[in-house]
Enzyme design. Structure first.
Site, PDB file in Angstrom:
ATOM      1  N   GLU A 102       1.752  13.286  18.897  1.00 16.69           N
ATOM      2  CA  GLU A 102       2.527  14.441  18.175  1.00 16.69           C
ATOM      3  C   GLU A 102       1.745  15.368  17.469  1.00 16.69           C
ATOM      4  O   GLU A 102       2.108  15.528  16.107  1.00 16.69           O
ATOM      5  CB  GLU A 102       3.765  13.760  17.413  1.00 16.69           C
ATOM      6  CG  GLU A 102       4.555  12.922  18.386  1.00 16.69           C
ATOM      7  CD  GLU A 102       5.845  12.222  17.578  1.00 16.69           C
ATOM      8  OE1 GLU A 102       6.083  12.578  16.323  1.00 16.69           O
ATOM      9  OE2 GLU A 102       6.840  11.765  18.075  1.00 16.69           O
TER      10      GLU A 102
ATOM     11  N   GLU B  98       7.011   8.277  24.428  1.00 18.51           N
ATOM     12  CA  GLU B  98       8.094   7.677  23.513  1.00 18.51           C
ATOM     13  C   GLU B  98       9.418   8.269  24.035  1.00 18.51           C
ATOM     14  O   GLU B  98       9.640   9.568  24.358  1.00 18.51           O
ATOM     15  CB  GLU B  98       8.079   8.077  22.205  1.00 18.51           C
ATOM     16  CG  GLU B  98       6.800   7.715  21.332  1.00 18.51           C
ATOM     17  CD  GLU B  98       6.395   8.197  19.922  1.00 18.51           C
ATOM     18  OE1 GLU B  98       7.484   8.596  19.411  1.00 18.51           O
ATOM     19  OE2 GLU B  98       5.417   7.937  19.401  1.00 18.51           O
TER      20      GLU B  98
END
Length: 577
Positions: free
Chosen positions: A189, A309
């Protein structure tokens, strides 16, 4: 992702056979550097393409909130210490790959060497070795370092890049001779603070991925052609971010690369705000469009894509933030469409899904839905609840079916099949349960769920429908402070869906003032056992002083209840009716 904070297979047996044929079975003991190093003396396995490997990684699971926990110990965020037995039990659930997020910052010394503590590196190596020995495809990365120091890249480029370089040099060196079933992900991220805008962000993101690629490829051993996984900025699926990553792939011109993004659903549904209590057409379209973009941008061009994810953001508080049937519909659609679009998926689990001590699923129905979607679509219905009003005569109840290409074969109560055209009827996609049937099954039961029926289709898993007895909830007057107001509530078998808040003189009140519908379990929270609805400080922090706020509580039965708040300084008074 942390709790802050987030094709393929037609049969699991087919993949096992494929792994054996391709020579990718795990080495017998890979818990240490000597074992990894010994692999180079063995006959190398047959090479597979990046696409074939990523396909074989489906489905995947995240060992979240363990080695990625920020602090000195992997138990810092509440999970038990990792054991091989845990990994063996996760593998037994049908997962082919495991993403092991790793945060290095607390274990990395100062510059210029930025040395990673050897004991910590040994621990990461031990866990990776266990996972490989259990037959997993394994992915490791640099995880929460992204928001601890990597985000400073725009304003401290040389130092951040030196630290990032040192980290990957040490990780790549440690695992250079690990089996090909281990892959590396450059960073989790990623984002940047202090950049000049999109173009600068894209340049920095390319620099990180290119630097990572060069370090790993130059470290030798199995790293010369190991699968490397590159994220978009923010691991976003926006087309602009995808296109930026494609540019990096074109420049690196390496066939052993995969792309990765994260997906937590359409945001208002994912956190239950703005009235998006249901997995409706808007939420479905968001998922469909996202996966279509991923397929056309990467998979159709021969670049494998990993959704590293996935889940729902509301799960970061607890999995009850989203109503059970609505979350099941999301996960069914997620798995089915990911499979159709050739996307490999890795479930984010920070401990809320699979109990790492008891080795069981906290919500077996949820996992049943997820697992089924790996191989087939399942039928669903417009709701998994039928509400029968206790104070009135029962009427027929109708549900809209989404058969997902199957046919409804039976409606079952316990071990008994209900009789079509007597107990229920089907007209097109409409299933009607007769009033007499509801009375017979639920009886003069207490408030709440009194029984469950199961809709069975020609394929996939059944859809359970809970029959509840209810009457309109009753709220009482209350006095509290802006720290917390607890409203005594007789739920009377009903369940709270959402809450609206508007000022008496106009305008939306509370946080997210662009909508009257507030965020579930953030601006309000029901407690069915205690018999109350709590409005926390997070709600009142965004409410004007000396104001009156009209609340409307929406319940899943369709009932609504009005309530009035008056704030004066730190004192709050609630009035029913």
């Amino acid at each position: 992702m942390k709790s802050r904070s987030r094709g393929l297979l037609t049969a699991l047996t087919a993949l096992t056979a494929l792994a054996v044929l391709l020579g990718l079975a795990a080495m017998p003991s890979s818990a240490g550097a000597e074992e990894f190093g010994a692999a180079k003396h063995k006959k190398p396995p047959a090479k597979v393409s990046a696409m074939e490997m990523v396909e074989a990684m489906q489905p995947g699971w995240n060992l979240g909130n363990s080695l990625d926990a920020v602090g000195d110990d992997e138990t810092a965020w509440g999970n038990p210490r990792i054991t091989r037995e845990q990994l063996r039990n996760v593998r037994a659930q049908g997962f082919e790959s495991i993403r092991i997020p790793v945060t290095w910052s607390a274990h990395q010394g100062p510059g210029p060497s930025y040395t990673i503590d050897q004991a910590y590196m040994d621990r990461v190596e031990e866990v990776v070795g266990w996972a490989l020995d259990e037959g997993f495809y394994v992915m490791i990365n640099i995880h929460h370092d992204s928001w601890q120091w990597v985000m400073n890249l725009p304003r401290d480029y040389d130092n951040v890049m030196a630290r990032y370089t040192a980290a990957w040099e040490q990780i790549a060196g440690t695992f250079r001779d690990a089996p090909p079933k281990l892959s590396f992900e450059s960073i989790n991220e990623p984002f940047f603070e202090g950049s000049s805008g999109d173009a600068h962000n894209a340049e920095l993101m390319h620099d990180l991925n290119a630097k990572f690629h060069g370090i790993v490829r130059g470290s030798g051993g199995n790293n010369t052609d190991r699968l490397l996984v590159l994220p978009t900025l923010h691991t976003s699926s926006d087309q602009e971010r995808l296109d930026e990553l494609v540019d990096t792939f074109d420049e690196l011109d390496d066939p052993n690369l995969a792309a990765t993004i994260h997906y937590y659903g359409f945001w208002p549904f994912s956190v239950n705000v703005a009235g998006f209590t249901r997995y409706d057409d808007t939420s479905r379209q968001d998922l469909t469009d996202t996966f279509d973009r991923l397929h056309h941008t990467f998979v159709a061009r021969g670049i494998p894509l990993i959704i590293g994810e996935y889940g729902l953001l509301g799960f970061d508080r607890h999995t009850g933030t989203i109503q059970q049937g609505e979350k099941l519909k999301f996960f069914e659609h997620f798995g089915t469409h990911a499979r159709a679009r050739g996307l490999t998926t890795m479930l984010w689990d920070n401990g809320q899904h699979f109990d790492r001590t008891a080795f069981r699923w906290n919500d077996p129905s949820l996992f049943r839905q997820i697992k089924s979607s790996w191989t087939t679509a399942s039928g669903t219905a417009s709701s998994d609840q039928i509400f029968v009003r206790g104070s009135q005569q029962t009427t027929d109840a109708t549900l809209t079916l989404n058969t997902n290409g199957h046919t409804l074969t039976s409606v079952v109560h316990g071990s008994r099949w209900l009789v079509r055209d007597r107990d229920y009827s089907v007209s097109g996609d409409r299933l009607t349960i007769r009033a007499a049937t509801l009375d017979r099954l639920a009886g003069p039961g207490q408030y709440g769920v009194n029984t469950t029926i199961s809709l069975r289709f020609s394929g996939g898993v059944p859809w359970d429908v809970h029959i509840l007895t209810h009457d309109t909830p009753v709220l009482q007057n209350a006095t509290g402070t802006t720290n917390s107001l607890r409203i005594p509530t007789a739920f009377r078998g009903d369940q709270l869906a959402t809450m609206e808040a508007v000022y008496a003189d106009g305008g939306n009140a509370g946080p997210h003032d662009w909508t009257s519908f507030k965020e579930f379990d953030a601006a309000f929270a029901p407690d069915y056992e205690a018999g109350r609805i709590t409005l926390p400080s997070a709600f009142f922090d965004a409410v004007r002083d000396n104001s009156t706020v009209n609340l409307t509580f929406h319940f899943w039965s369709g009932d609504t209840v009005s309530y009035t708040l008056t704030r004066s300084g730190s004192t709050v008074t609630g009035t029913a009716g």
